[in-house]
Scaffold this motif. Structure first.
Motif, PDB file in Angstrom:
ATOM      1  N   VAL A   1       0.801  -1.242   0.138  1.00 29.64           N
ATOM      2  CA  VAL A   1       0.124   0.068  -0.079  1.00 29.64           C
ATOM      3  C   VAL A   1       0.794   1.312   0.094  1.00 29.64           C
ATOM      4  CG1 VAL A   1      -1.611   1.232   1.532  1.00 29.64           C
ATOM      5  CG2 VAL A   1      -1.962  -1.255   0.965  1.00 29.64           C
ATOM      6  N   THR A   2       1.949   1.449   0.814  1.00 32.73           N
ATOM      7  CA  THR A   2       2.795   2.517   0.890  1.00 32.73           C
ATOM      8  C   THR A   2       3.641   2.602  -0.433  1.00 32.73           C
ATOM      9  OG1 THR A   2       3.041   2.278   3.410  1.00 32.73           O
ATOM     10  CG2 THR A   2       4.766   3.260   2.269  1.00 32.73           C
TER      11      THR A   2
ATOM     12  N   VAL B   1       2.068   6.819  -7.157  1.00 31.73           N
ATOM     13  CA  VAL B   1       0.951   7.756  -7.458  1.00 31.73           C
ATOM     14  C   VAL B   1       1.351   9.112  -6.884  1.00 31.73           C
ATOM     15  CG1 VAL B   1      -1.410   8.113  -7.271  1.00 31.73           C
ATOM     16  CG2 VAL B   1      -0.679   5.859  -7.472  1.00 31.73           C
ATOM     17  N   PHE B   2       1.766   9.142  -5.854  1.00 30.60           N
ATOM     18  CA  PHE B   2       1.916  10.600  -5.242  1.00 30.60           C
ATOM     19  C   PHE B   2       3.149  11.318  -5.906  1.00 30.60           C
ATOM     20  CE2 PHE B   2      -0.044  10.445  -0.790  1.00 30.60           C
ATOM     21  CZ  PHE B   2      -1.429  10.178  -1.159  1.00 30.60           C
ATOM     22  N   MET B   3       4.346  10.498  -6.197  1.00 30.11           N
ATOM     23  CA  MET B   3       5.460  10.868  -6.961  1.00 30.11           C
ATOM     24  C   MET B   3       5.231  11.401  -8.163  1.00 30.11           C
ATOM     25  SD  MET B   3       8.687  11.665  -6.121  1.00 30.11           S
ATOM     26  CE  MET B   3      10.135  12.174  -6.677  1.00 30.11           C
TER      27      MET B   3
ATOM     28  N   LYS C   1      14.400  16.209  -2.315  1.00 29.94           N
ATOM     29  CA  LYS C   1      13.114  16.915  -1.444  1.00 29.94           C
ATOM     30  C   LYS C   1      12.027  16.597  -1.899  1.00 29.94           C
ATOM     31  CE  LYS C   1      15.869  21.178  -1.232  1.00 29.94           C
ATOM     32  NZ  LYS C   1      15.864  22.485  -1.689  1.00 29.94           N
ATOM     33  N   ILE C   2      11.564  16.350  -3.307  1.00 34.45           N
ATOM     34  CA  ILE C   2      10.095  16.090  -3.631  1.00 34.45           C
ATOM     35  C   ILE C   2       9.988  14.515  -3.148  1.00 34.45           C
ATOM     36  CG2 ILE C   2       8.783  15.472  -5.609  1.00 34.45           C
ATOM     37  CD1 ILE C   2      10.049  17.816  -6.930  1.00 34.45           C
ATOM     38  N   ALA C   3      11.016  13.589  -3.208  1.00 36.44           N
ATOM     39  CA  ALA C   3      10.884  12.268  -2.914  1.00 36.44           C
ATOM     40  C   ALA C   3      10.688  12.169  -1.494  1.00 36.44           C
ATOM     41  CB  ALA C   3      11.867  11.430  -3.504  1.00 36.44           C
TER      42      ALA C   3
ATOM     43  N   PHE D   1       4.569  11.396   3.329  1.00 37.92           N
ATOM     44  CA  PHE D   1       3.164  11.254   3.275  1.00 37.92           C
ATOM     45  C   PHE D   1       2.626   9.953   2.706  1.00 37.92           C
ATOM     46  CE2 PHE D   1       3.417  15.908   3.523  1.00 37.92           C
ATOM     47  CZ  PHE D   1       2.355  16.209   4.564  1.00 37.92           C
ATOM     48  N   SER D   2       3.274   9.229   2.167  1.00 40.21           N
ATOM     49  CA  SER D   2       3.071   7.880   1.841  1.00 40.21           C
ATOM     50  C   SER D   2       3.135   6.799   3.039  1.00 40.21           C
ATOM     51  CB  SER D   2       3.875   7.300   0.594  1.00 40.21           C
ATOM     52  OG  SER D   2       3.914   7.957  -0.446  1.00 40.21           O
ATOM     53  N   LEU D   3       4.062   7.075   3.831  1.00 41.90           N
ATOM     54  CA  LEU D   3       4.013   6.183   4.937  1.00 41.90           C
ATOM     55  C   LEU D   3       2.963   6.616   5.877  1.00 41.90           C
ATOM     56  CD1 LEU D   3       8.105   6.628   5.793  1.00 41.90           C
ATOM     57  CD2 LEU D   3       6.645   4.656   5.335  1.00 41.90           C
TER      58      LEU D   3
END
Length: 71
Positions: free
Chosen positions: A6-7, A13-15, A45-47, A53-55
């Motif tokens: 899930v993470t 998706v978020f990246m 920084k973006i990652a 936020f993924s965690l």
């Protein structure tokens, strides 16, 4: 194992979304849209933000699943 999946999916998706937003901002500044990666420091920084936020998302999903029948 499911939490890692899930993470990981959430991070992907978020990246992708973050890189699209980066390119939209660059297009506004440059006057033309083209896909490109940010410089390595900016990408890191973006990652990092996306990973955090993924965690958080994975932890929240796990918490809600544990409450399952109570909802």
């Amino acid at each position: 194992m499911r939490g890692v999946l899930v993470t990981g999916i959430t991070f992907g998706v978020f990246m992708t979304e973050a890189l699209i937003h980066y390119n939209m901002g660059m297009a506004k500044a440059d006057g033309e849209f083209r896909l490109r990666l940010p410089p390595p420091q900016e990408l890191a920084k973006i990652a990092a933000v996306t990973g955090a936020f993924s965690l958080l998302s994975g932890a929240l999903i796990r918490s809600v699943e544990r409450m399952g029948p109570k909802l």
